[in-house]
Design an enzyme around this catalytic site. Structure first.
Site, PDB file in Angstrom:
ATOM      1  N   THR B 162      67.770   9.598  47.278  1.00  7.22           N
ATOM      2  CA  THR B 162      69.075   9.822  47.916  1.00  7.22           C
ATOM      3  C   THR B 162      68.860   9.737  49.424  1.00  7.22           C
ATOM      4  O   THR B 162      68.897   8.648  49.979  1.00  7.22           O
ATOM      5  CB  THR B 162      69.705  11.172  47.503  1.00  7.22           C
ATOM      6  N   LYS B 188      61.421  12.323  43.872  1.00  7.24           N
ATOM      7  CA  LYS B 188      62.378  12.138  44.947  1.00  7.24           C
ATOM      8  C   LYS B 188      62.751  13.500  45.499  1.00  7.24           C
ATOM      9  O   LYS B 188      62.629  14.525  44.815  1.00  7.24           O
ATOM     10  CB  LYS B 188      63.635  11.426  44.475  1.00  7.24           C
ATOM     11  N   THR B 199      68.616  16.474  44.733  1.00 12.89           N
ATOM     12  CA  THR B 199      67.633  17.436  44.267  1.00 12.89           C
ATOM     13  C   THR B 199      66.225  16.889  44.234  1.00 12.89           C
ATOM     14  O   THR B 199      65.979  15.728  44.497  1.00 12.89           O
ATOM     15  CB  THR B 199      67.990  17.836  42.843  1.00 12.89           C
TER      16      THR B 199
END
Lengths: 408, 408
Positions: B162, B188, B199
């Site tokens: 993200t 990630k 998250t």
């Protein structure tokens, strides 16, 4: 870098005109403990018959003056008493030398003021880990005792400041059995966040007549709903101290009086809010009210998780109604919650209800609330009747600037 | 403002050349869940006989995909399995609609991949509180299943990002009974801090043969010493998920094998450190090692109090060896400590010993250590044998910039 010279945008318009409290006199001096060209020591002299109560940090690394005060609180005595506070040096993490400094100061104050040493309470606030040059303080004691005056409380509020951007004072007058009783308080600090643990200090004075145990119970109880309900950045000082002195000079007994308790709570809450309003880098004053929790204690855990969340505090700084982060904080708090019963309000705007974004939610209305400088966040956990309200401020570039380079 | 486009200064020089793991194939697609012009869905297909273990957030407001995965982990099956992850939308705090989306996606994946629905695990990461447009995901499933390839793991690491500034991968090969076993992992996130609870997600793949219960015990145990020992800002996601899949394709049984456990720990620790290195606004990687505590658990409480202290993190950002703040954090942590037995090191520099500044302390030497981009803080509590090491990053203006206005 670092030090911010301008006054907090959330500061009250002016310092209040504090009325004198019979039975207590104040003096200040510029002892040069660390700062130059400003007062850094204040002495409060309490008449015989005064009782003193206190609340202290629970830190396991608390400073020598805190340990000394704790040992003295509640020891019965009809003699006078004294409170001496210096700014510029916290006398914290200074080992046996710190204890020696407290001993030297309290002995000298006792002699100069003519009170027993076990009735001398001290606080030190400022840099940590540096030996306190206590001679500079004892050198000004005779000046202090000869200048002590009932009108000196405003000067005292200034002398105890470290990185505060404004002096903090509050007062109340209440009639008990038809006679007036006065309460005056001063405070310093920016919650737990003041750099290098320059700490939160609070001093309350009243001319009420009250048993020491009664005063202690009152301030301990109210402290839970006032100073223990504020947070700037979750960091807890090694020196937090609150002392409350009742001189009895009004002749009015307030034991068990509800009006007095409410007035005292008003003064303590006012000072607690002023500490938040001087939070480092603060641009928003934030009230967080949690209801519907499993218990009051659980409500406070949720409220503090919200108040201490860097993601929520930065969103408030950015005037972003980022309610998802409130969901996150409730979820991580450790207190009981049910995702699908959670409701959230920003100001009067219902943001989320029963576990999802509210049908009536208006991003524009929520964003408009976030532009104000008093933000209120309401959270209903939806599983019980526990409630709590806490206060904090936002997390801004100002906080980073102040704290990334304070000592250098 | 907000998004930072440059890669973290703490990023590894390049993404590693990850070797294929027999028994697992990957595919990615640009489904347009939220982002444009980039991949945002990844599918991992696991051969029949694979076992899957998982560790999940304990948040009480955790997202629908997390609840679904938790229900499925450990259910015995010899069939194939699938892991589908989308970025851009967390499907969190979306009520019954969130559950419906998980149901729709897992059903469609099961049909497209020819595996039972209870063997389809999903994660969603990104914005919270918005309905997940799951049709966009199910629309690309046939493309995904037909493109699945053993060499697709690097693309998978990219598709799940993200606000990460770099893709995160790690691997190990270990010989067990003379035969090679491979472990590959991707992750990630920026710890618990990624904006809007985008998250932390971790996926581990190995061709080892191992019982599901054995794999679960391994990853749960190592997770406590790796991912549960990192923090960026103390905020905990609603979607944190770690899934570990063992395909058994190597034919090598690793149950109870110490070499395999160590290799797995190496991969997990590597990924955990990479998550910290991508902490929002981070400029310093910080290791905090606490010893001499009453127990290992108490050591971790102290270490996390230090790692989460905004005052310490800002001091590190300012390259200030402000050890007084370490004393403060130990004091407030709630774990047992004795102020007068506390010792502190910054790098190799002894800063404090037995409750006061060390005789040999050199501010210049400590300041020199703080200028490095890998900071190590050692704290000995001096009362027991408990120890713990945790990792974090500094708190900078970059963090405020990223988080004060992410959604707008």
């Amino acid at each position: 870098m670092a030090k911010i010279d301008s006054v907090s945008p959330l500061a009250p318009a002016s310092f209040p005109q504090l009325v004198p409290v019979d039975g207590v006199r104040f003096a200040t001096a510029a002892a040069g403990v660390k700062y130059k060209d400003r007062t850094d020591v204040m002495l409060a002299l309490l008449d015989p018959g005064s009782v003193v109560a206190g609340v202290f940090t629970r830190s396991s690394t608390r400073a020598a003056p805190v340990l000394d005060c704790q040992a003295k609180i509640g020891v019965p005595s009809d003699a006078g008493a004294a409170i001496l506070v210096n700014s510029g040096n916290a006398n914290a993490f200074t080992g046996a030398r710190g204890t020696d400094s407290v001993e030297a100061i309290t002995l000298a104050v006792a002699q100069a003021a003519g009170v027993p040493q076990e009735r001398v309470f001290t606080s030190s606030t400022g840099v940590i880990g540096e030996p306190l040059p206590h001679d500079r303080i004892t050198d000004v004691l005779s000046t202090l005792t000869s200048n002590a005056d009932v009108n000196g409380v405003a000067a005292a509020a200034k002398a105890i400041m470290t990185t505060d951007t404004f002096a903090k004072g509050a007062q109340a007058q209440v009639d008990v059995a038809g006679k007036p009783v006065r309460i005056v308080g001063i405070a310093k600090g920016s919650g737990m966040i003041a750099p290098d643990m320059a700490t939160m200090l609070v001093y309350l004075f009243t001319d009420a007549r009250i048993e020491q145990t009664g005063l202690q119970a009152l301030v301990s109880g109210i402290n839970e709903r006032s100073f223990n309900c504020i947070t700037v950045d979750s960091d807890t000082s090694t020196s937090d101290t609150l002392l409350a002195a009742a001189t009895g000079a009004s002749g009015v007994s307030v034991d068990g009086d509800r009006g007095f308790a409410e007035a005292l709570e008003g003064v303590m809450l006012d000072l607690a809010h002023q500490v938040v309003r001087d939070g480092e880098g603060a641009t928003k004053f934030v009230e967080i009210a949690v209801s519907g929790a499993a218990s009051d204690a659980e409500a406070k855990i949720h409220a503090m998780a919200i108040a201490n969340s860097p993601l929520i505090k930065t969103a408030i700084a950015g005037e972003d109604p980022n309610w998802g982060r409130v969901v996150m904080a409730v979820g991580k708090s450790g207190a009981k919650a049910d995702r699908d019963r959670l409701s959230i309000r920003f100001g009067d705007v219902e943001v989320a209800k029963d576990g999802w974004r509210s049908e009536s939610y208006s991003e524009e209305a929520a964003a408009a609330h976030m532009k104000q400088d008093h933000i209120s966040i309401g959270v209903d956990i939806g599983i019980g009747t526990g409630q709590a309200t806490v206060w904090t401020c936002d997390l801004t570039h100002g906080y980073i600037s102040i704290n990334a380079d304070y000592r250098s």
